[in-house]
Design an enzyme around this catalytic site. Structure first.
Site: not given
Ligand code: TXD
Length: 304
Positions: A9, A80, A93, A116-118, A173
């Site tokens: 993403g 969210r 998540n 990194v995931t929230n 965080h």
């Molecule tokens: O400070 C921090 N830690 C953060 C955290 C700063 C920014 C973003 N933060 C969190 O990171 C946000 O709340 C999300 O939980 C994650 C990822 O954020 P992003 O903005 O990159 O989200 P996207 O663009 O929706 O991308 C998520 C991708 C998307 O391409 C899905 O197809 C993929 O995750 N996805 C998966 N990949 C592999 N395996 C599984 N099961 C899967 N499910 C979804």
């Protein structure tokens, strides 16, 4: 060096771009959406002759490709959405992070994992538990980003160079992050001596709300450039064995008087991951704020 990024993403793809374009490592970008991972990888690859690097990047949905990674970054997951409760986000998540970290355990058992995931701290804890890796090898990115936002806002307010501001933001965080004013200095001077209480409070509030400020402006999606820069800094610290101190979320075992939760504290980061946890002296208010922050994380971990 090899870095695998799970989730292609906004954050994952931007980390991938930073890593290959800086020449730090080859990258595998993995997503359940194979086409998205492949498409973004080809796009990043096509810039290589212009930028002038020889690193490789491949997109995939096959975990066999992450074998022998030095580092695996977990960015897979949902952000969210309006109407979604915090509990629903945790449930969604947690399912994703459990699946991803189970695969990391099988396919990249010697890697260091950056989460990194929230919600960041509980997802870091879940990854630590699911992989069964040593705690030195599983940590979360948040404090580097929160600290950077705070430095940016202080430097903007005081019209000083960003490099003259030092700070640490500990804790979760989220709303209960703990900016350490006792360790925040501008050109060596304590922040409370050079900035009024009112202005400082306003800047702290804006730092806490910065992610939401960006979300509201974007309409869809959330911050990716600054989060990816923070992840990049952590990857660099590991691969180049810098031994610099960065705030990362790690599972504590008595440090700061806390046990059995992952929370942001300053750590020495090097080739082995977390090489030391730095126990700073905190003011009474900071100790109280940190324990409040820990309570919030505990509740989130209990939901798991
Ligand atoms: O400070 C921090 N830690 C953060 C955290 C700063 C920014 C973003 N933060 C969190 O990171 C946000 O709340 C999300 O939980 C994650 C990822 O954020 P992003 O903005 O990159 O989200 P996207 O663009 O929706 O991308 C998520 C991708 C998307 O391409 C899905 O197809 C993929 O995750 N996805 C998966 N990949 C592999 N395996 C599984 N099961 C899967 N499910 C979804």
């Amino acid at each position: 060096m090899k870095v695998s990024i799970i989730g292609a993403g906004a954050v994952g793809a931007t980390v991938a771009m930073r890593v290959v374009e800086s020449g730090l490592a080859d990258v595998v970008l993995l997503d359940v959406l194979n086409n998205v991972a492949c498409g973004k990888s080809l796009d990043i690859l096509d810039a290589a002759p212009i930028i002038g690097h020889e690193k490789s990047i491949i997109g995939t949905d096959d975990y066999n490709q992450i074998k022998s990674s030095d580092i695996v970054v977990i960015t897979a997951g949902l952000a969210r959405k309006p109407g979604m409760t915090r509990e629903e986000l945790i449930a969604k998540n947690a399912g994703i992070v459990r699946e991803v970290s189970g695969n990391i355990k099988i396919h990249a058992p010697s890697s260091i994992v950056i989460v990194v995931t929230n919600p960041l701290d509980s997802m870091t804890y879940l990854t630590y538990k699911t992989t069964g890796f040593k705690r030195q090898k599983v940590f979360g990115m948040a404090g580097v980003l929160d600290g950077s936002r705070f430095v940016q806002l202080i430097s903007e307010e005081m019209k000083v160079k960003r490099s003259s501001v030092e700070t640490y933001i500990l804790g979760s965080h989220g709303d209960s992050m703990v900016p350490l004013l006792s360790h925040t200095r501008v050109s060596g001077k304590p922040i409370e001596k050079v900035l009024s209480k009112d202005r400082l409070e306003a800047i702290i509030k804006r730092t806490c709300d910065r992610g939401m400020e960006i979300v509201s402006l974007l309409g869809t999606g959330s911050a990716c450039y600054s989060p990816s820069a923070a992840v990049y800094r952590m990857i660099d610290a590991i691969l180049n064995d810098t031994k610099n101190v960065h705030v990362v979320s790690t599972c504590l075992n008595g440090e700061y008087g806390l046990k059995g939760i992952s929370i942001g504290v300053p750590c020495v980061i090097g080739r082995n991951g977390i090489e030391d946890i730095v126990e700073l002296k905190l003011s009474k208010d900071e100790v109280n704020a940190l324990s409040k922050s820990a309570e919030a994380i505990k509740r989130s971990i209990e939901l798991l």
